[in-house]
Design a protein around this motif. Structure first.
Motif, short mmCIF file in Angstrom:
data_model
loop_
_atom_site.label_atom_id
_atom_site.label_comp_id
_atom_site.label_asym_id
_atom_site.label_seq_id
_atom_site.Cartn_x
_atom_site.Cartn_y
_atom_site.Cartn_z
N SER A 1 35.29 36.54 32.82
CA SER A 1 35.60 36.83 31.42
C SER A 1 37.02 37.35 31.25
O SER A 1 37.60 37.24 30.17
CB SER A 1 34.61 37.84 30.85
OG SER A 1 34.70 39.08 31.53
N ALA A 2 37.61 37.90 32.31
CA ALA A 2 38.97 38.42 32.24
C ALA A 2 40.00 37.40 32.73
O ALA A 2 41.20 37.70 32.76
CB ALA A 2 39.08 39.70 33.07
N SER A 3 39.56 36.21 33.09
CA SER A 3 40.45 35.19 33.64
C SER A 3 40.59 34.04 32.66
O SER A 3 40.48 34.22 31.44
CB SER A 3 39.88 34.70 34.97
OG SER A 3 40.74 33.76 35.57
N ARG A 4 40.86 32.88 33.16
CA ARG A 4 40.83 31.64 32.38
C ARG A 4 40.00 30.64 33.15
O ARG A 4 39.78 30.76 34.34
CB ARG A 4 42.24 31.11 32.09
CG ARG A 4 43.00 30.62 33.33
CD ARG A 4 42.74 29.15 33.61
NE ARG A 4 43.52 28.71 34.76
CZ ARG A 4 43.10 28.72 36.01
NH1 ARG A 4 41.88 29.19 36.30
NH2 ARG A 4 43.86 28.27 36.99
N LEU A 5 39.52 29.64 32.46
CA LEU A 5 38.72 28.60 33.09
C LEU A 5 39.43 27.26 32.96
O LEU A 5 40.31 27.08 32.11
CB LEU A 5 37.34 28.52 32.44
CG LEU A 5 36.42 29.72 32.68
CD1 LEU A 5 35.20 29.64 31.78
CD2 LEU A 5 36.00 29.79 34.14
N ILE A 6 39.03 26.34 33.79
CA ILE A 6 39.49 24.95 33.71
C ILE A 6 38.33 24.11 33.20
O ILE A 6 37.21 24.22 33.70
CB ILE A 6 39.94 24.43 35.09
CG1 ILE A 6 41.14 25.23 35.62
CG2 ILE A 6 40.25 22.94 35.04
CD1 ILE A 6 42.45 24.94 34.94
#
Length: 275
Positions: free
Chosen positions: A77-82
Motif C-alpha cells: 500500500s505504500a509502494s506502487r504496482l505494475i
C-alpha cells in the motif's frame, strides 16, 4: 473565385487537405503529445524495479500467515504496482486464464492503464476473477512477454479491481500467484487502512452475535486462520446428541456464507469445540 470547401467531391471522394493545413494539424498533434509527456507523474522516473521494502516483505520467513500478510499489505500500500496492458482484440475483450496467449493487436482503448489491465483479468482456482498486479516489470514479463508494464498507484489498482473483478488482486501471477485478501483490496480502494478480521473487534462482535443466536452454540472465540483469514472457534452443546450438533454446525455455516461478510472477512475456518 476558387472553391475552398473541403467536403466530399462530386465523385464521392474526400480531397486531401492543403499542405499548410496538414502541417498545422501535424504541429497541433505534436504539441498535444509534448504536453502529455511533460505532464507531471509520480512514476516519471520509475525503472520498473521491485520496491526493496515489498521484496523484503515477500521474502520474509518464519512468520505466521497472518503476520506475513499484514506486513506485505502494508508494504504494497505504500509502494506502487505494475499492471499489464496488452493489445486488444476487435469486439468484446476476453477474460484470459493464466498462460493464455493474447489476441491480435490494437491500441489500448482507455486512458487508464488499470482499466485496460482488466482485459487480462485471471480466473483463480476457486473461480473468482482477479486483477493481475505485479511488483516489477520483470515479473510482468515473466508472466507474458506481450504486455506493456505500466506503473499505477495501489489505490487505483484496487478501485479498478473492485469495479471490474471480484474485488481481488493476484500478485505476480506466473511466479508467486499470491491471492490477496478481498477486504484489504476493498479498504485500499476507499483510501482506508485494512484492519484484518483477526484483530477487528467490531467485526468479531457482530459475528459472535449472529453465531451466538444459533441454537446449541454456547460460546464463540477468534484467532488468525492457518489456511484462511479468520479461524472461528464455536463451542457447541453436545448434550442433545449428534444430530443436534450437526444441525447447529449447519446453521453456523449458513450464517457465515452470507455475502455480506465478503468485504469484511475474506475466508473463514469454522472449528467446533465440544461444550
Amino acid at each position: 473565385m476558387a472553391d475552398t470547401a473541403h467536403g466530399p467531391a462530386a465523385d464521392g471522394t474526400t480531397p486531401a487537405l492543403p499542405e499548410d493545413l496538414q502541417v498545422a494539424a501535424a504541429m497541433a498533434a505534436r504539441s498535444r503529445l509534448e504536453r502529455l509527456l511533460a505532464a507531471p507523474t509520480p512514476f516519471a522516473h520509475d525503472d520498473g524495479s521491485a520496491d526493496p521494502t515489498v521484496t523484503a516483505a515477500l521474502n520474509a520467513e518464519g512468520l505466521a500467515r497472518h503476520e506475513y500478510l499484514d506486513q506485505l499489505l502494508a508494504a504494497l500500500s505504500a509502494s506502487r504496482l505494475i499492471v499489464p496492458v496488452a493489445a486488444h482484440s476487435i469486439g468484446e475483450p476476453a477474460r484470459l486464464q493464466l498462460g493464455e496467449t493474447a489476441p491480435a493487436a490494437h491500441e489500448p482503448h482507455t486512458n487508464d492503464a488499470a482499466e485496460d489491465a482488466v482485459d487480462l483479468a485471471v480466473r483463480l482456482a476457486d473461480g473468482h476473477l482477479a486483477l493481475p498486479v505485479f511488483t516489477s516489470a520483470a515479473a510482468a514479463a515473466a508472466w507474458r512477454d506481450d504486455v506493456r508494464p505500466v506503473p499505477v498507484s495501489p489505490q487505483r489498482a484496487a478501485q479498478v479491481a473492485c469495479m471490474s473483478t471480484d474485488q481481488l488482486w493476484v500478485l505476480d501471477p506466473g511466479t508467486r500467484d499470491l491471492r490477496l485478501p478481498r477486504p484489504a483490496v476493498v479498504a485500499l480502494a476507499g483510501g482506508e487502512d485494512w484492519i484484518p478480521s483477526w484483530r477487528n473487534e467490531p467485526v468479531q462482535t457482530e459475528v459472535a452475535a449472529q453465531l451466538g443466536a444459533v441454537d446449541g452454540v454456547t460460546g464463540v472465540a477468534f484467532a488468525p486462520g492457518e489456511s484462511a483469514e479468520l479461524r472461528i472457534f464455536i463451542r457447541v452443546d453436545a448434550s442433545a446428541g449428534t444430530p443436534a450438533v450437526a444441525a447447529t454446525l449447519e446453521a453456523c455455516q449458513y450464517v457465515m456464507v452470507n455475502p455480506a461478510w465478503g468485504e469484511l472477512i475474506d475466508t473463514v475456518e469454522l472449528c467446533p469445540v465440544p461444550g
